[in-house]
Design a protein around this motif. Structure first.
Motif, PDB file in Angstrom:
ATOM      1  N   ARG A   1       4.217  -6.827   4.233  1.00 17.09           N
ATOM      2  CA  ARG A   1       3.856  -6.229   3.070  1.00 17.09           C
ATOM      3  C   ARG A   1       4.711  -4.731   3.186  1.00 17.09           C
ATOM      4  O   ARG A   1       4.671  -4.558   4.387  1.00 17.09           O
TER       5      ARG A   1
ATOM      6  N   THR B   1       0.369  -8.592   6.701  1.00  8.84           N
ATOM      7  CA  THR B   1      -0.257  -7.313   7.173  1.00  8.84           C
ATOM      8  C   THR B   1      -0.600  -7.190   8.583  1.00  8.84           C
ATOM      9  O   THR B   1      -0.972  -5.935   8.918  1.00  8.84           O
TER      10      THR B   1
ATOM     11  N   LEU C   1     -10.046   4.977 -21.355  1.00 14.98           N
ATOM     12  CA  LEU C   1      -9.244   6.415 -21.002  1.00 14.98           C
ATOM     13  C   LEU C   1      -8.193   6.483 -22.294  1.00 14.98           C
ATOM     14  O   LEU C   1      -7.738   7.762 -22.091  1.00 14.98           O
TER      15      LEU C   1
ATOM     16  N   GLY D   1     -11.530   1.735  -7.355  1.00 14.63           N
ATOM     17  CA  GLY D   1     -12.085   2.279  -6.525  1.00 14.63           C
ATOM     18  C   GLY D   1     -12.210   1.357  -5.111  1.00 14.63           C
ATOM     19  O   GLY D   1     -13.144   1.462  -4.370  1.00 14.63           O
ATOM     20  N   ALA D   2     -11.477   0.508  -4.936  1.00 12.44           N
ATOM     21  CA  ALA D   2     -11.002  -0.398  -3.887  1.00 12.44           C
ATOM     22  C   ALA D   2     -11.327   0.428  -2.464  1.00 12.44           C
ATOM     23  O   ALA D   2     -10.517   1.541  -2.349  1.00 12.44           O
TER      24      ALA D   2
END
Ligand SMILES: Cc1cc2nc3c(=O)[nH]c(=O)nc-3n(C[C@H](O)[C@H](O)[C@H](O)COP(=O)(O)OP(=O)(O)OC[C@H]3O[C@@H](n4cnc5c(N)ncnc54)[C@H](O)[C@@H]3O)c2cc1C
Length: 325
Positions: free
Chosen positions: A156, A120, A308, A271-272
């Motif tokens: 990445r 990264t 869901l 929700g990271a």
């Protein structure tokens, strides 16, 4: 070690964004090391002098052009291995994506080199490159340095930013390569766009974003149906893109797109933080998650705790009924 070699993939007259990110990053690092940055291109007659030279705008000093099949890993390994052997490049850098992983791994095996994947960030330190890679489900960062003559660094997808940091056109040099017999055993049969690649999620007013909670790629049908009923588009988290459930064109977040629709509906998304940064500007955020403690509820305007699979079909029916469809 000296010189950084990057691979640039092109298709129908344009280099891919991920490759341009790698070329830009290679140029930035080469400057810091005080060495040359060069790009490799492999393809047919459409790789014109003009097109290849444009890589100079992203900082490549030189472009090595070899005639060969575009978009296949084996031939590019042959080309890069030859260049490294003859011209002594110290690092090979790839922007990630399936082809980058394939070529980088092949090259590392061929040259007996150290390889780091899913990188990264890269920095120059004491005259060498240090690659950072998240480990243990991205909770820690490991650092790699390289022994020997070559280090292979594979980013990445879209980890490296595409920047026009070059001075002008790059010099283009043709390279004659004899391909290994095994490199020519695979043929490109067909090439086309992935499902969803034509959807511009950045322009949609209504987005249904799906995450790992959908269970598998088929789970996206539920999102498609709701988005159709609303006249909106479907988006995704990185987790599902990495799993191959949905194309990268639909990814929201740090390494994807930033969106700000009127309504953003998250289905099965935790929700990271890396997802949040791409959608927090949405006007209205609605989340459906079976875990009442999911972080996404902390920044949702409306949170629905539940399955869901039960909620999305009912919501679709309700929207259709409301809209007279
Ligand atoms: C450098 C870096 C860059 C990153 N870039 C991005 C990025 O650009 N975009 C991005 O999205 N992520 C990115 N990530 C990954 C990010 O950290 C998370 O891993 C990812 O967002 C998680 O995706 P998810 O919410 O789909 O999956 P999970 O975190 O696994 O969440 C799935 C959720 O679904 C819920 N669920 C399960 N079943 C059901 C059901 N039947 N009904 C309702 N809910 C259900 C679960 O309770 C859970 O909350 C990046 C990470 C790093 C380290």
């Amino acid at each position: 070690m000296s010189g950084i070699l990057t691979y640039a993939l092109h298709y129908e007259g344009a280099f891919n964004k991920n490759s341009l990110g790698a070329v830009s990053e290679g140029a930035r690092l080469a400057k810091q090391l005080g060495t040359e940055s060069a790009a490799v291109v492999v393809g047919g007659d459409d790789l014109t002098d003009e097109l290849c030279a444009t890589l100079g705008r992203y900082g490549a000093d030189k472009v090595h052009r070899a005639k060969g099949p575009e978009g296949l890993g084996g031939p590019v390994v042959d080309v890069m291995a030859k260049l490294i052997q003859e011209q002594g490049y110290g690092y090979a850098l790839f922007g990630g994506g399936l082809l980058g992983f394939e070529i980088g791994a092949g090259l590392a095996a061929r040259r007996h080199a150290g390889v780091t994947m899913e990188v990264t960030a890269v920095r120059a330190e004491d005259g060498e490159l240090v690659a950072e890679r998240p480990i243990l489900q991205d909770t820690l960062i490991s650092e790699s340095r390289y022994k020997g003559d070559l280090g292979v660094i594979i980013g990445r997808l879209n980890a490296f930013e595409m920047t026009e940091n070059g001075d002008g056109d790059a010099a283009v040099e043709n390279l004659a390569v004899e391909y290994s017999p095994w490199s020519e055993r695979a043929k490109m049969v067909q090439r086309g766009e992935q499902r969803g690649a034509d959807v511009n999620i950045e322009d949609a007013d209504f987005l249904v974003a799906g995450g790992r909670g959908l269970g598998n790629a088929d789970g996206f049908k539920l999102c498609d149906e709701l988005a159709d009923a609303f006249g909106g588009a479907v988006a995704a988290t990185r987790a599902v893109v990495d799993a191959g459930w949905y194309p990268y064109a639909g990814q929201i977040g740090q390494t994807g797109k930033t969106v700000a629709p009127k309504l953003y509906l998250a289905a099965g998304i935790s929700g990271a933080i890396q997802h949040k940064v791409g959608m927090q500007g949405s006007e209205n955020i609605v989340a459906i998650n079976k875990d009442a403690n999911a972080p996404i509820f902390e920044f949702s305007d409306l949170g629905v705790v539940g399955d869901l699979n039960k909620i999305l079909p009912k919501l679709t029916e309700a929207v259709k009924a409301r809209r007279g469809g």
